[in-house]
Design a protein around this motif. Structure first.
Motif, PDB file in Angstrom:
ATOM      1  N   TRP A  77     -10.230   2.500   6.158  1.00  0.00           N
ATOM      2  CA  TRP A  77      -9.692   2.244   4.822  1.00  0.00           C
ATOM      3  C   TRP A  77      -9.141   3.528   4.213  1.00  0.00           C
ATOM      4  CZ3 TRP A  77      -8.021  -1.617   2.075  1.00  0.00           C
ATOM      5  CH2 TRP A  77      -7.886  -1.491   0.697  1.00  0.00           C
ATOM      6  N   ASN A  78      -7.959   3.434   3.644  1.00  0.00           N
ATOM      7  CA  ASN A  78      -7.338   4.549   2.941  1.00  0.00           C
ATOM      8  C   ASN A  78      -7.105   4.091   1.497  1.00  0.00           C
ATOM      9  OD1 ASN A  78      -5.806   6.624   1.940  1.00  0.00           O
ATOM     10  ND2 ASN A  78      -4.051   6.273   3.257  1.00  0.00           N
ATOM     11  N   PRO A  79      -7.954   4.508   0.558  1.00  0.00           N
ATOM     12  CA  PRO A  79      -7.838   4.011  -0.809  1.00  0.00           C
ATOM     13  C   PRO A  79      -6.624   4.543  -1.572  1.00  0.00           C
ATOM     14  CG  PRO A  79      -9.562   5.654  -0.677  1.00  0.00           C
ATOM     15  CD  PRO A  79      -9.086   5.417   0.725  1.00  0.00           C
ATOM     16  N   GLU A  80      -5.998   5.592  -1.049  1.00  0.00           N
ATOM     17  CA  GLU A  80      -4.829   6.171  -1.723  1.00  0.00           C
ATOM     18  C   GLU A  80      -3.681   6.358  -0.730  1.00  0.00           C
ATOM     19  OE1 GLU A  80      -5.920   9.697  -3.833  1.00  0.00           O
ATOM     20  OE2 GLU A  80      -7.664   8.731  -4.739  1.00  0.00           O
ATOM     21  N   PRO A  81      -3.030   5.253  -0.356  1.00  0.00           N
ATOM     22  CA  PRO A  81      -1.951   5.366   0.629  1.00  0.00           C
ATOM     23  C   PRO A  81      -0.710   6.044   0.059  1.00  0.00           C
ATOM     24  CG  PRO A  81      -2.068   3.134  -0.198  1.00  0.00           C
ATOM     25  CD  PRO A  81      -3.235   3.882  -0.793  1.00  0.00           C
ATOM     26  N   ASP A  82       0.077   6.617   0.939  1.00  0.00           N
ATOM     27  CA  ASP A  82       1.345   7.248   0.563  1.00  0.00           C
ATOM     28  C   ASP A  82       2.431   6.173   0.617  1.00  0.00           C
ATOM     29  OD1 ASP A  82       3.592   8.755   0.167  1.00  0.00           O
ATOM     30  OD2 ASP A  82       3.398   9.920   2.027  1.00  0.00           O
TER      31      ASP A  82
ATOM     32  N   TYR B  75      -2.880   0.810   3.665  1.00  0.00           N
ATOM     33  CA  TYR B  75      -4.270   0.930   3.233  1.00  0.00           C
ATOM     34  C   TYR B  75      -5.234   1.082   4.409  1.00  0.00           C
ATOM     35  CZ  TYR B  75      -2.990  -0.245  -1.524  1.00  0.00           C
ATOM     36  OH  TYR B  75      -2.451  -0.223  -2.786  1.00  0.00           O
TER      37      TYR B  75
ATOM     38  N   SER C 114      -4.603   3.125   7.121  1.00  0.00           N
ATOM     39  CA  SER C 114      -4.200   4.331   7.861  1.00  0.00           C
ATOM     40  C   SER C 114      -3.257   4.030   9.016  1.00  0.00           C
ATOM     41  CB  SER C 114      -5.445   5.082   8.362  1.00  0.00           C
ATOM     42  OG  SER C 114      -6.254   5.439   7.274  1.00  0.00           O
TER      43      SER C 114
END
Length: 141
Positions: free
Chosen positions: A34-39, A101, A103
């Motif tokens: 999980w990536n809570p702050e995606p680009d 979200y 990765s």
């Protein structure tokens, strides 16, 4: 039954698109990061892809094929072409955004490959229907 098949296939597509490492999926099973702050700017990147790589082309043909079958499953379930097309495209957009979200490299370009598969299904379906109508008219008259 049709709805269940479409649902199962949709879950399969989500797992395939959001799992952390697609090559390890068959051996180790799905794993998610999980990536809570995606680009979100990466979603609009059209420049950093190896368009001439065979691996890249193979992977993108997978997008076309997967979403061809998704369009078939949705169309088979709801029986309305325009709604099936819209739902399939919306699902393609959802899966690509979801990848950000998890990765993965979700991008608008991949939505284009997905839409190519969806469009291919509906074009071939429409051509097949027209051929069947012409064939039945020729046999009856």
């Amino acid at each position: 039954m049709r709805l269940l098949l479409a649902f199962i296939y949709s879950i399969f597509v989500i797992i395939m698109t959001c799992t952390q490492n697609i090559t390890k999926l068959a051996v180790e099973g799905p794993s998610f990061q999980w990536n809570p702050e995606p680009d979100f700017l990466r979603f609009f990147d059209f420049h950093s892809y190896p368009f001439h790589s065979q691996t890249y082309l193979f992977q993108k043909s997978g997008h076309v094929i997967a979403f061809y079958f998704l369009a078939f499953m949705i169309h088979f379930t709801i029986r309305k072409g325009s709604i099936g097309f819209i739902l399939s495209v919306a699902f393609a957009l959802f899966t690509e955004i979801a990848q950000l979200y998890f990765s993965r490299t979700g991008c608008l370009l991949d939505v284009g490959y997905d839409v190519l598969g969806i469009s291919l299904y509906f074009i071939l379906y429409t051509v097949n229907q027209k051929i069947m109508v012409l064939s039945s008219k020729a046999q009856s008259g």
